[in-house]
Design an enzyme around this catalytic site. Structure first.
Site, PDB file in Angstrom:
ATOM      1  N   HIS A  96      14.598   9.414  16.026  1.00 44.67           N
ATOM      2  CA  HIS A  96      13.696   9.754  17.147  1.00 44.67           C
ATOM      3  C   HIS A  96      14.475   9.893  18.455  1.00 44.67           C
ATOM      4  O   HIS A  96      13.976   9.548  19.521  1.00 44.67           O
ATOM      5  CB  HIS A  96      12.597   8.708  17.321  1.00 44.67           C
ATOM      6  CG  HIS A  96      11.655   8.605  16.158  1.00 44.67           C
ATOM      7  ND1 HIS A  96      10.444   9.267  16.117  1.00 44.67           N
ATOM      8  CD2 HIS A  96      11.730   7.918  14.997  1.00 44.67           C
ATOM      9  CE1 HIS A  96       9.823   8.987  14.977  1.00 44.67           C
ATOM     10  NE2 HIS A  96      10.582   8.173  14.277  1.00 44.67           N
ATOM     11  N   ASN A 169       3.316   7.932  14.113  1.00 48.91           N
ATOM     12  CA  ASN A 169       3.762   9.306  13.879  1.00 48.91           C
ATOM     13  C   ASN A 169       2.558  10.247  13.888  1.00 48.91           C
ATOM     14  O   ASN A 169       1.418   9.788  13.940  1.00 48.91           O
ATOM     15  CB  ASN A 169       4.455   9.410  12.516  1.00 48.91           C
ATOM     16  CG  ASN A 169       5.890   8.895  12.545  1.00 48.91           C
ATOM     17  OD1 ASN A 169       6.511   8.782  13.611  1.00 48.91           O
ATOM     18  ND2 ASN A 169       6.424   8.587  11.383  1.00 48.91           N
ATOM     19  N   TYR A 383      13.050  -2.973  15.226  1.00 49.68           N
ATOM     20  CA  TYR A 383      12.877  -2.411  16.577  1.00 49.68           C
ATOM     21  C   TYR A 383      13.470  -3.313  17.656  1.00 49.68           C
ATOM     22  O   TYR A 383      14.078  -2.837  18.609  1.00 49.68           O
ATOM     23  CB  TYR A 383      11.397  -2.111  16.852  1.00 49.68           C
ATOM     24  CG  TYR A 383      10.940  -0.896  16.070  1.00 49.68           C
ATOM     25  CD1 TYR A 383      10.761  -0.975  14.693  1.00 49.68           C
ATOM     26  CD2 TYR A 383      10.732   0.322  16.680  1.00 49.68           C
ATOM     27  CE1 TYR A 383      10.378   0.127  13.939  1.00 49.68           C
ATOM     28  CE2 TYR A 383      10.355   1.435  15.945  1.00 49.68           C
ATOM     29  CZ  TYR A 383      10.175   1.332  14.578  1.00 49.68           C
ATOM     30  OH  TYR A 383       9.809   2.430  13.849  1.00 49.68           O
TER      31      TYR A 383
HETATM   32 FE1  HDD Z   1      10.729   3.862  13.247  1.00 45.34          FE
HETATM   33  C1  HDD Z   1      12.042   4.572  16.287  1.00 45.34           C
HETATM   34  C2  HDD Z   1       7.879   5.596  14.059  1.00 45.34           C
HETATM   35  C3  HDD Z   1       9.547   3.446  10.037  1.00 45.34           C
HETATM   36  C4  HDD Z   1      13.287   1.817  12.599  1.00 45.34           C
HETATM   37  N1  HDD Z   1      10.096   4.898  14.843  1.00 45.34           N
HETATM   38  C5  HDD Z   1      10.782   5.075  16.018  1.00 45.34           C
HETATM   39  C6  HDD Z   1      10.001   5.836  16.932  1.00 45.34           C
HETATM   40  C7  HDD Z   1       8.820   6.131  16.298  1.00 45.34           C
HETATM   41  C8  HDD Z   1       8.879   5.528  14.990  1.00 45.34           C
HETATM   42  C9  HDD Z   1       7.672   6.921  16.865  1.00 45.34           C
HETATM   43  C10 HDD Z   1      10.437   6.270  18.315  1.00 45.34           C
HETATM   44  C11 HDD Z   1       9.977   5.326  19.370  1.00 45.34           C
HETATM   45  C12 HDD Z   1      10.358   5.858  20.732  1.00 45.34           C
HETATM   46  O1  HDD Z   1       9.818   6.893  21.121  1.00 45.34           O
HETATM   47  O2  HDD Z   1      11.223   5.249  21.355  1.00 45.34           O
HETATM   48  N2  HDD Z   1       9.090   4.490  12.227  1.00 45.34           N
HETATM   49  C13 HDD Z   1       7.982   5.088  12.771  1.00 45.34           C
HETATM   50  C14 HDD Z   1       6.924   5.116  11.797  1.00 45.34           C
HETATM   51  C15 HDD Z   1       7.389   4.536  10.665  1.00 45.34           C
HETATM   52  C16 HDD Z   1       8.745   4.113  10.947  1.00 45.34           C
HETATM   53  C17 HDD Z   1       5.535   5.684  12.052  1.00 45.34           C
HETATM   54  C18 HDD Z   1       6.700   4.285   9.375  1.00 45.34           C
HETATM   55  C19 HDD Z   1       5.445   4.083   9.265  1.00 45.34           C
HETATM   56  N3  HDD Z   1      11.325   2.852  11.613  1.00 45.34           N
HETATM   57  C20 HDD Z   1      10.690   2.773  10.391  1.00 45.34           C
HETATM   58  C21 HDD Z   1      11.387   1.844   9.545  1.00 45.34           C
HETATM   59  C22 HDD Z   1      12.440   1.351  10.268  1.00 45.34           C
HETATM   60  C23 HDD Z   1      12.384   2.000  11.564  1.00 45.34           C
HETATM   61  C24 HDD Z   1      10.975   1.470   8.131  1.00 45.34           C
HETATM   62  C25 HDD Z   1      13.511   0.364   9.903  1.00 45.34           C
HETATM   63  C26 HDD Z   1      13.418  -0.551   9.006  1.00 45.34           C
HETATM   64  N4  HDD Z   1      12.422   3.354  14.227  1.00 45.34           N
HETATM   65  C27 HDD Z   1      13.308   2.445  13.797  1.00 45.34           C
HETATM   66  C28 HDD Z   1      14.375   2.114  14.804  1.00 45.34           C
HETATM   67  C29 HDD Z   1      13.960   2.999  16.018  1.00 45.34           C
HETATM   68  C30 HDD Z   1      12.734   3.725  15.496  1.00 45.34           C
HETATM   69  C31 HDD Z   1      15.765   2.242  14.324  1.00 45.34           C
HETATM   70  C32 HDD Z   1      15.011   3.915  16.615  1.00 45.34           C
HETATM   71  C33 HDD Z   1      14.908   3.736  18.102  1.00 45.34           C
HETATM   72  C34 HDD Z   1      13.983   2.642  18.281  1.00 45.34           C
HETATM   73  O3  HDD Z   1      13.554   2.184  17.076  1.00 45.34           O
HETATM   74  O4  HDD Z   1      13.638   2.170  19.355  1.00 45.34           O
HETATM   75  O5  HDD Z   1      14.366   0.770  15.114  1.00 45.34           O
END
Ligand code: HDD
Length: 717
Positions: A96, A169, A383
């Site tokens: 993202h 999402n 997160y």
């Molecule tokens: Fe995630 C970012 C949505 C599964 C780990 N995720 C991130 C963002 C969104 C989502 C919208 C961007 C937030 C922003 O604008 O800063 N992610 C989802 C959805 C998931 C999902 C709807 C499943 C239902 N994500 C998911 C899993 C993991 C992560 C299973 C890890 C185990 N996601 C992350 C992250 C991020 C992230 C690595 C990257 C940047 C952040 O968190 O702040 O932690």
């Protein structure tokens, strides 16, 4: 709560004035440039200073021996400036990375006090400040907006009892069931580690290799191969909290809940061929759309809907409500609208707000709690962890965009960039310093978890109830209109055609056979592939799940052109009355328009009126608009007919099934573009000003998808 729109480019704050700063001469003046570009001379303006506050006399030249000598280490202004510049970047989000945010508010329209004690859901009419960041998943920060990808829809609600982040999402299900697979999923879709491409796309071997070996992903694949993954704008897409959460009432009784955001302007996506071209014409298409809409006061709005259900429903539902690869059809549990989210203010600074905002799924206020969804449980670790890497300090909550807007009191202290530290002597509790001893626990108001009874052996076991991977994929597919099904097939064929390994293509089709026989056969045919045997399935597909209209974009369109954009291609001498009527009709529909002309200086209409252009034809292709009109004079049409960009403007609008209005003279262009014999009911001749309104009404259908059979070999086949 701020509710006034800020025009793009308008700053909320003005630069601080240095007391008595009267700048004698500017650099420009000293260099003899006359101050035309550096309008600082003589006025009361802010003095440029170092970060330490020392006024700067010369920001153009480093300190050196003589005019041509070596630079001096003593030049603290130079060193500070370059030092800071060298450290401007922070790590982009691991997923993202490309995103765009805006401020707004959530307003409660229906009280939920019976099911949750969450403060935000108690008082109808009350507004809660909000910040929303939309994103793509796979691409890096500088990638293009119209990748075929899931869109992030992350909402931070600054409630009176702490920040609540709904990190969702635009698709209500996910690829995987367990967070331990997330790094593999993301590695597979990101550029391959050896060659570092392809960027921002899933059309490559690694992604489809992983997918073809991960049957649980196939429901999500149906969504990502549908037009949901190429939205026309953030404003026209839904958002979903995905997981099942819990509401807790005043007595800590729990019900389950799923969250939905529904766009007020209806759903809309673009065509794939159009998406590819938009990425070249305007890689910032989505962020520009949001910026422009807010700047013009057309504030994007969504309804918040909740699906509330109890343990009994969860028991009786055909799938496990803890499985994030499943959704609950609205036909089974209706979505109740309880509030609205309005985005009414662009950021003052992209980095400070959109880049530094830190969403965390575990940010929930009292009254909201987690379910045992294994993906959500894993996210709750990830997160928080990621913010430390990205923002560099446990004090990321001190950054204004992340700081709660309610009172905070705790004993956390120190660390990099600490802006707030405990005051007084006590930085621990319990303590016996009485009233001066700082904050205390509040068992009544404080966050309490649902006291779920959990038993069972410690094991790494996927529940049996998660084993059906194809039934809802099928339900999604059969809920699409024929044109949407065609787009989904086209997307699969496109993506798999980019895979170099035939065995990967074949393995994907072997899963499609469990979803729908004709889907699998058409994709196999599109790939020129013999139909493979069905993959081994853990569970047979349930084939009688009913179709659901809520799953189709076309069935949830707006029925109006409001919020959309008309591109008007005009030439010198074009009919002034028609042009004026068209612009008035656009306004009446609450839509917007842009004038596209052979020269950016604009055109002179038939009555001598001068009209400025927003786009020169080469830079304003029709892919940037929802519908187009060509209003040309006879000479003008001849001019356009000899111009490749003008011909593309017409042929692309036609191929993308757009509504096209035209003055009779424009036929000269259509003839040269090879369209004259194909014009259909979506091509509307504007014989005079009176036709403008009817044309705009027709545009409310957004696309004449029936045309696709005539412009696409795959559709005609
Ligand atoms: Fe995630 C970012 C949505 C599964 C780990 N995720 C991130 C963002 C969104 C989502 C919208 C961007 C937030 C922003 O604008 O800063 N992610 C989802 C959805 C998931 C999902 C709807 C499943 C239902 N994500 C998911 C899993 C993991 C992560 C299973 C890890 C185990 N996601 C992350 C992250 C991020 C992230 C690595 C990257 C940047 C952040 O968190 O702040 O932690």
């Amino acid at each position: 709560m701020a509710s006034k729109g800020k025009k793009p480019g308008e700053s909320a704050k003005t630069a601080p004035k240095a007391p008595g700063a009267k700048i004698e001469t500017s650099y420009a003046e000293r260099q003899g440039a006359g101050g035309e570009t550096h309008q600082v001379a003589g006025g009361e303006v802010a003095a440029l200073t170092t970060a330490q506050g020392a006024p700067v006399a010369d920001d153009q030249n480093t300190l050196r021996y003589g005019a041509r000598g070596p630079a001096l280490l003593e030049d603290f202004h130079f060193r500070e400036k370059i030092f800071h510049f060298d450290h401007e970047r922070i790590p982009e989000r691991v997923v993202h990375a490309r995103g765009y945010g805006a401020h707004g508010y959530f307003e409660l329209t229906k009280s939920l006090s019976k099911v949750t004690r969450a403060d935000i859901f108690q008082r109808v009419g009350e507004r809660t400040p909000a910040f929303v960041r939309f994103s793509t998943v796979a691409g890096s920060k500088g990638s293009f907006d119209l990748a075929r990808d899931v869109r992030g829809f992350a909402v931070k609600l600054y409630t009176k009892e702490g920040n609540w982040d709904i990190v969702g999402n635009n698709i209500p299900v996910f690829f995987i069931q367990d967070a331990i697979k997330f790094p593999d999923l993301v590695h597979s879709v990101k550029p391959a580690p050896d060659r570092a491409f392809p960027q921002a796309q899933s059309a490559h071997d690694n992604f489809w290799d992983f997918i073809s070996l991960t049957p649980e992903s196939f429901h999500m694949i149906m969504w990502t191969m549908s037009d949901r993954a190429i939205p026309r704008s953030f404003r026209f897409m839904e958002g979903f909290g995905v997981h099942t959460f819990r509401f807790l009432d005043a007595k800590d009784r729990s019900t389950f809940v799923k969250f939905h955001w529904k766009p007020k302007l209806g759903l809309q996506s673009v065509a794939w061929n159009e998406a590819v071209k938009i990425n070249g014409a305007d890689p910032d298409f989505h962020r520009r759309d949001l910026w422009d809409a807010i700047g013009s006061g057309d504030f994007p709005e969504w309804e918040l809907g909740v699906q509330i259900f109890d343990e009994d429903f969860a028991e009786s539902f055909a799938f496990d409500v803890l499985d994030p690869t499943k959704f609950i059809p609205e036909d089974e549990v209706p979505v109740q609208v309880v509030g609205r989210l309005v985005l009414d203010r662009a950021v003052d600074n992209f980095f400070a707000e959109t880049e530094q905002v830190a969403f965390c799924t575990q940010n929930v206020p009292p009254g909201i709690d987690f379910s045992n969804d294994p993906l959500l449980q894993g996210r709750n670790f990830s997160y928080l962890d990621t913010q430390l890497k990205r923002l560099g300090s446990p004090n990321f909550t001190h950054i204004p965009i992340n700081a709660p807007k309610c009172p905070m009191a705790h004993f956390q202290q120190d660390g990099h960039m600490a802006m707030r530290n405990p005051q007084g002597r006590a930085n621990y509790e319990p303590n016996s310093w009485g009233a001066e001893g700082g904050p205390r626990e509040d068992p009544a108001r404080g966050f309490r978890s649902f006291a779920a009874e959990e038993t069972g052996p410690k094991t790494r076991l996927r529940p049996e109830s998660f084993a059906d991977h194809y039934s809802q994929a099928r339900q999604f597919y059969i809920s699409q209109t024929p044109i949407e099904q065609k787009h989904l097939v086209d997307a699969l064929v496109f993506e798999l055609s980019k895979c170099e390994r035939p065995d990967i293509r074949s393995r994907v089709v072997s899963h499609l056979r469990h979803i729908d026989g004709s889907l699998a056969a058409t994709v196999a045919d599109g790939l020129g592939l013999p139909l493979p045997e069905p993959a081994k399935a853990a569970r047979p597909t349930i084939t009688d799940l009913p179709p659901s209209d809520a799953l189709s974009i076309v069935r949830n369109g707006p029925g109006s052109f409001a919020g959309r954009k008309l591109g008007i291609l005009v030439t010198d001498g074009a009919d002034a009355a028609l042009f004026t009527a068209l612009v008035a009709a656009v306004k009446k529909e609450k839509a917007v328009h842009e004038v596209v002309a052979p020269k950016i200086g604009g055109v002179t209409l038939s009555d001598g009126t001068k009209v400025a252009a927003q786009q020169k034809i080469d830079g304003g292709p029709s892919v940037l608009f929802d519908a187009v009109a060509v209003i040309a004079s006879k000479d003008g049409a001849t001019l356009l007919a000899g111009d490749a960009a003008a011909k593309d403007f017409a042929t692309d609008a036609f191929a993308h099934c757009k509504f096209i209005g035209y003055s009779s003279e424009a036929m000269a262009l259509f003839e040269k573009a090879g369209l004259a014999d194909d014009l259909d009911e979506g091509c509307i001749e504007l014989t005079g000003a009176r036709d403008a309104g009817a044309f705009l009404k027709a545009c409310g259908a957004l696309r004449l998808w029936e045309r696709e059979a005539r412009v696409d070999l795959d559709a005609a086949a």
